[in-house]
Design a protein around this motif. Structure first.
Motif, short mmCIF file in Angstrom:
data_model
loop_
_atom_site.label_atom_id
_atom_site.label_comp_id
_atom_site.label_asym_id
_atom_site.label_seq_id
_atom_site.Cartn_x
_atom_site.Cartn_y
_atom_site.Cartn_z
N ALA A 1 -60.82 2.03 2.72
CA ALA A 1 -60.70 3.46 3.02
C ALA A 1 -61.85 4.23 2.38
N LYS A 2 -62.15 3.88 1.13
CA LYS A 2 -63.24 4.57 0.43
C LYS A 2 -64.58 4.33 1.10
N ALA A 3 -64.78 3.10 1.54
CA ALA A 3 -66.05 2.76 2.18
C ALA A 3 -66.24 3.53 3.49
N LEU B 1 -47.96 6.69 11.75
CA LEU B 1 -48.74 7.02 12.95
C LEU B 1 -49.91 7.88 12.50
N PHE B 2 -51.10 7.49 12.93
CA PHE B 2 -52.30 8.20 12.49
C PHE B 2 -52.99 8.77 13.71
N MET C 1 -55.09 5.74 7.47
CA MET C 1 -54.32 4.54 7.82
C MET C 1 -54.61 3.41 6.82
N LEU C 2 -55.88 3.24 6.51
CA LEU C 2 -56.26 2.19 5.54
C LEU C 2 -55.64 2.49 4.18
N ALA C 3 -55.69 3.78 3.80
CA ALA C 3 -55.22 4.14 2.46
C ALA C 3 -53.71 4.14 2.36
N TYR C 4 -53.03 4.73 3.33
CA TYR C 4 -51.58 4.96 3.20
C TYR C 4 -50.73 3.76 3.60
N THR C 5 -51.09 3.12 4.71
CA THR C 5 -50.16 2.12 5.25
C THR C 5 -50.67 0.69 5.11
N ALA D 1 -51.77 11.99 9.09
CA ALA D 1 -50.93 10.80 8.89
C ALA D 1 -49.50 11.27 9.05
N SER D 2 -48.73 10.58 9.89
CA SER D 2 -47.31 10.90 10.04
C SER D 2 -46.52 9.73 9.47
N LEU D 3 -45.70 10.03 8.45
CA LEU D 3 -45.07 8.96 7.69
C LEU D 3 -43.55 9.09 7.70
#
Ligand SMILES: NC(=O)c1ccc[n+]([C@@H]2O[C@H](COP(=O)([O-])OP(=O)(O)OC[C@H]3O[C@@H](n4cnc5c(N)ncnc54)[C@H](O)[C@@H]3O)[C@@H](O)[C@H]2O)c1
Ligand SMILES: CC(C)[C@H](C(=O)O)[C@@H](O)C(=O)O
Ligand SMILES: [Mg+2]
Length: 362
Positions: free
Chosen positions: A315-317, A275-276, A304-308, A266-268
């Motif tokens: 994300a967990k699923a 950007l993932f 991406m689901l978790a961070y952004t 992950a680029s934040l």
């Protein structure tokens, strides 16, 4: 929820692994009632072929207007003889810079069921859970001058390793913050016995550390860190380091998990879209064969689901679906010597099936 996602397939195996991600995103959208508005744009070699530049303005605009960007990979032999400034990789660097993506997070997590894929011993690998926090918009990659010049009548090349105090401080703070959320151990990796930029890096770490008393931190020279990652990777929680060291150490660390095809990133920035992307490249040696491991890219979708996208349950699923598929023994060719391997698409379908089961029971 409605989210705008830009997909940059790029080159080589890039389009193969981003197709896998798109398939999974469609499934998540259906299962959770989200509308993912997916837009494709050109980056790297594909953009050179289409627009004559590795980073078209349209791509920058699309990314800036999105909620998140997913990239496959860029580069390949077709463009290798181009001058440095218009190579595919320059497009990726330009995109990172224009989105302000200074913090590159590369988690190295072991799947228990994959321990046999690692060249390291079981007892070394089991339980590894570390995070490389790589500075992404400074250092040798961006320093000026970078040029060829004649020195003493001889052709000479120069690259510049330069870091400002503020560039170091923001990434070091990110490292401390992430360590505080995790197990509270930070290793700052540098080459302070040789490089002035590393000596400034160390000074900044010492100063910033005062704000994070709950984090235990230490300094490690990069050559030693390369060795320690193989000898005893469990000693690490968060590693914070500069651009080039982080690039090299993360490819090395991927082999703890068994394959470069497993590591996401992950680029934040401070704010704005992330950007993932998988940490691997366009893998020209296997491109077009349909055998690339899609899991680094699917794990990048987890990030991406978790961070952004603020979708922790989704994300967990997806993470669980990837775990389940590996537990059930499914492998792409990079993860096993056995003959019975899955193609990129087959592996993706296994993840989709596992995802369907998870979402049906939750
Ligand atoms: N983020 C990026 O876009 C990125 C990252 C690294 C390299 N590159 C570019 O990619 C091109 C090729 O570079 P390289 O060969 O040094 O590195 P690479 O990461 O593309 O490949 C290294 C080795 O790992 C294998 N591999 C990589 N990803 C895999 C996957 N998902 N499944 C199975 N095997 C996989 C490849 O087949 C190859 O043998 C170069 O142009 C380089 O600049 C781009
Ligand atoms: C392609 C290249 C510019 C890139 C980098 O060095 O950052 C890649 O190796 C990575 O790890 O994302
Ligand atoms: Mg790299």
């Amino acid at each position: 929820m409605q989210k705008r996602i830009v997909i940059l397939p790029g080159d080589g195996i890039g389009p193969e692994v981003t197709a896998a991600a798109e398939r999974v995103l469609t499934e998540i959208g259906t299962a959770y009632g989200h509308e993912f508005e997916v837009k494709h744009a050109y980056l790297g070699g594909a953009a050179i072929d289409e627009y004559g530049t590795p980073l078209p303005q349209e791509t920058i605009d699309a990314c800036q207007q999105s909620d998140a960007v997913l990239l496959g990979a860029v580069g390949g032999p077709k463009w290798d003889s181009l001058p440095g400034d218009i190579r595919p990789e320059k497009g990726l660097l330009g995109l990172r810079k224009s989105l302000g993506l200074f913090a590159n997070l590369r988690p190295v997590t072991i799947f228990d069921s994959l321990a046999d894929a690692s060249p390291l011993k079981d007892e070394v690998v089991q339980g590894v859970d570390l995070l490389i926090v790589r500075e992404l918009t400074g250092g040798l990659y961006f320093g000026e001058p970078r040029e060829r010049r004649e020195v003493n009548g001889e052709e000479t090349a120069v690259d510049t390793l330069i870091y400002s105090r503020s560039e170091i401080e923001r990434i070091v703070r990110r490292g401390f913050e992430l360590a505080r959320e995790r197990r509270g151990i930070l290793t700052s990796v540098d080459k302070a016995n040789v490089l002035e930029s590393s000596r400034l890096w160390r000074e900044v770490v010492e100063e910033v550390a005062g704000d994070y008393p709950e984090v235990t931190y230490s300094h490690m020279l990069v050559d030693n860190a390369a060795m320690q990652l193989i000898r005893n990777p469990k000693q690490f929680d968060v590693i914070v380091t500069e651009n080039m060291f982080g690039d090299i150490l993360s490819d090395e660390a991927s082999m703890i998990t068994g394959s470069l095809g497993m590591l996401p990133s992950a680029s934040l920035s401070e704010s704005g879209p992330g950007l993932f992307e998988p940490i691997h490249g366009s893998a020209p040696d296997i491109a077009g064969k349909g055998i690339a491991n899609p899991l680094a890219t699917l794990s990048s979708v987890v990030l991406m689901l978790a961070y952004t996208l603020e979708m922790p349950e989704e994300a967990k699923a997806l993470q669980k679906a990837i775990d389940d598929v590996l537990k059930n023994g499914y492998r792409t060719a990079d993860l096993t010597d056995q003959a019975n391997v899955l193609s990129t698409d087959e592996m993706t379908e296994k993840v989709v099936e596992a995802l369907k089961q998870t979402t049906a029971t939750s």
